[in-house]
Design an enzyme around this catalytic site. Sequence first.
Site, PDB file in Angstrom:
ATOM      1  N   THR A  21      -4.919  -3.463   1.719  1.00 34.34           N
ATOM      2  CA  THR A  21      -3.516  -2.874   2.460  1.00 34.34           C
ATOM      3  C   THR A  21      -2.653  -4.142   2.719  1.00 34.34           C
ATOM      4  O   THR A  21      -1.335  -3.884   2.714  1.00 34.34           O
ATOM      5  CB  THR A  21      -3.783  -1.991   3.569  1.00 34.34           C
ATOM      6  OG1 THR A  21      -4.407  -0.807   3.009  1.00 34.34           O
ATOM      7  CG2 THR A  21      -2.451  -1.393   4.103  1.00 34.34           C
ATOM      8  N   HIS A  68      -1.431  -6.025  -0.237  1.00 39.33           N
ATOM      9  CA  HIS A  68       0.054  -5.183  -0.591  1.00 39.33           C
ATOM     10  C   HIS A  68       1.398  -5.421   0.162  1.00 39.33           C
ATOM     11  O   HIS A  68       2.289  -5.659  -0.351  1.00 39.33           O
ATOM     12  CB  HIS A  68      -0.256  -3.684  -0.745  1.00 39.33           C
ATOM     13  CG  HIS A  68      -0.916  -3.197  -1.665  1.00 39.33           C
ATOM     14  ND1 HIS A  68      -0.819  -3.137  -2.870  1.00 39.33           N
ATOM     15  CD2 HIS A  68      -2.172  -2.721  -1.733  1.00 39.33           C
ATOM     16  CE1 HIS A  68      -1.788  -2.718  -3.779  1.00 39.33           C
ATOM     17  NE2 HIS A  68      -2.881  -2.423  -2.897  1.00 39.33           N
TER      18      HIS A  68
END
Length: 89
Positions: A40, A43
Site C-alpha cells: 500500500t 502504491h
Amino acid sequence: MKALVKQTAGRGLTLTDVPEPTIRDDEVLVRVRSAGVCGTDVHIYEWDAWAAGRCRPPFICGHEFAGDVVAVGNLVESVQVGDRVTAEG
C-alpha cells in the site's frame, strides 16, 4: 515527531515534523519502535491508479508498526501504558 506525509497527489512522500497526536476516549497512543513498508505504501509513493482512486491527501502514511503504549483513553480496558503492541491494518 517525524512522519512520512503524503502532502499532495503525485509521486513521492515527505519526511516532516508533525505534532504528537492526541487520543480519544476509545484510543491508545503508541510510541513506534519499528515500522514496515508494505505494498500500500508503495502504491501511495508511486501515486498509481490504485492510490489515486482511494487516497485523498494530505495524510500521514504507515499502518504496520510495533511499539509501546504511552497513553490510554478512559474507555480502554484491554491495554495498559507500558504494553508492547503491534498493528497491521
